[in-house]
Design a protein around this motif. Sequence first.
Motif, short mmCIF file in Angstrom:
data_model
loop_
_atom_site.label_atom_id
_atom_site.label_comp_id
_atom_site.label_asym_id
_atom_site.label_seq_id
_atom_site.Cartn_x
_atom_site.Cartn_y
_atom_site.Cartn_z
N ILE A 60 9.06 -10.30 27.56
CA ILE A 60 10.00 -9.22 27.86
C ILE A 60 10.11 -9.01 29.36
O ILE A 60 11.20 -8.80 29.89
N SER A 61 9.00 -9.12 30.07
CA SER A 61 9.02 -8.89 31.52
C SER A 61 9.84 -9.97 32.24
O SER A 61 10.62 -9.66 33.15
N LEU A 62 9.66 -11.24 31.85
CA LEU A 62 10.42 -12.32 32.49
C LEU A 62 11.91 -12.22 32.15
O LEU A 62 12.76 -12.50 33.00
N ALA A 63 12.22 -11.84 30.92
CA ALA A 63 13.61 -11.65 30.53
C ALA A 63 14.23 -10.52 31.35
O ALA A 63 15.38 -10.60 31.80
N ALA A 64 13.47 -9.45 31.56
CA ALA A 64 13.96 -8.32 32.34
C ALA A 64 14.25 -8.75 33.78
O ALA A 64 15.26 -8.34 34.37
N LEU A 74 14.08 -1.50 24.47
CA LEU A 74 14.97 -0.62 23.72
C LEU A 74 16.12 -1.38 23.09
O LEU A 74 16.46 -1.18 21.92
N ARG A 75 16.72 -2.32 23.87
CA ARG A 75 17.87 -3.07 23.34
C ARG A 75 17.45 -4.01 22.22
O ARG A 75 18.21 -4.23 21.26
N ILE A 76 16.26 -4.58 22.32
CA ILE A 76 15.76 -5.44 21.23
C ILE A 76 15.57 -4.61 19.97
O ILE A 76 15.92 -5.04 18.85
N LYS A 77 15.03 -3.40 20.12
CA LYS A 77 14.85 -2.51 18.96
C LYS A 77 16.19 -2.14 18.35
O LYS A 77 16.32 -2.04 17.12
N GLN A 78 17.21 -1.93 19.19
CA GLN A 78 18.55 -1.64 18.67
C GLN A 78 19.09 -2.80 17.84
O GLN A 78 19.68 -2.59 16.77
N LYS A 100 22.56 -11.44 24.14
CA LYS A 100 22.18 -12.04 25.42
C LYS A 100 20.75 -11.67 25.79
O LYS A 100 19.97 -12.51 26.25
N ILE A 101 20.38 -10.42 25.57
CA ILE A 101 19.01 -9.97 25.84
C ILE A 101 18.04 -10.65 24.89
O ILE A 101 16.96 -11.11 25.30
N PHE A 102 18.41 -10.76 23.63
CA PHE A 102 17.57 -11.43 22.64
C PHE A 102 17.32 -12.88 23.05
O PHE A 102 16.17 -13.37 23.00
N VAL A 103 18.36 -13.59 23.48
CA VAL A 103 18.23 -14.99 23.88
C VAL A 103 17.30 -15.12 25.09
O VAL A 103 16.46 -16.03 25.16
#
Length: 276
Positions: free
Chosen positions: A18-22, A34-38, A7-10
């Motif tokens: 990354i900022s707009l997704a956040a 961090l979650r993308i790196k995971q 969901k974060i990747f999408v």
Amino acid sequence: MDSSLLKIFVAVAKHQSISLAAQELCFTQSNVTLRIKQLEKKLGYPLFHRVPKGVILTYEGEKLYPYALEIVTKVEETILKMKNISEQTLLRVGTSQANAIIRLLPFIEKLSVDYPATQLELFANGTPQVIDALLDYKIDIAFITGNPHHKDIVVLNTYNDDLYMVESKHKQSKECIIGYREKSTHLNFFKQYWEALGHKEYTTIILENYEVMLGCVKAGMGRAFLSKIIVDKYHYTNDLILTKLPLNEYDLETHLVCKKDAIPLIGDYLKTMHLP
């Protein structure tokens, strides 16, 4: 694989940021990073390239995206259906701006009486954005202008908005069309109608405030195309000339719609709901 990572990747892929997704996910930027790196560690390859204005998908990211989107959509759809498996505990309602003014409050009042246990979530935007949110399973039903004639969307109910061209009763109106939103079905219709009458030279003002729009029309700054309900609501009826326009083949009625594969449990109730 953890669907929350997908969901974060999408979200990052959709916004290329990354900022707009956040912001969309109500996470911190560091958490999203961090979650993308995971996820990248689990898969064994990078998913994004960093560019000056944000991020773009790598080749591997592009391959993953359609599968991730499908998984995230199905998971969210399943969660919602399980929540509403026996009763409509949550109803997410999308609406165009005009409908937010005209019939959202009457809708909320009726639903609170007939289904007091149903929690409402609201999303207001232009009709194209509302339709996109419906197709992405982000909302359950939507009040939109015109029938979208989309294979995945079904019309539950239809309402007449009683539309008029409005102009000042006391001053000569300038050759200007005043609209609420740039990409508006009503504005596009009015422009085509006005040009068909031979008015090729005119300006356009976009205000995104109905009361200000009506005040400008009253002052002779231009003409607008609005529902009489909105004109009456802001008490401008006696100050304006209202002219009913021939709609011809245009469908400018309000349609209450939902996805064919996600009709709410109270779908039959919505089909018979009377609103302004």
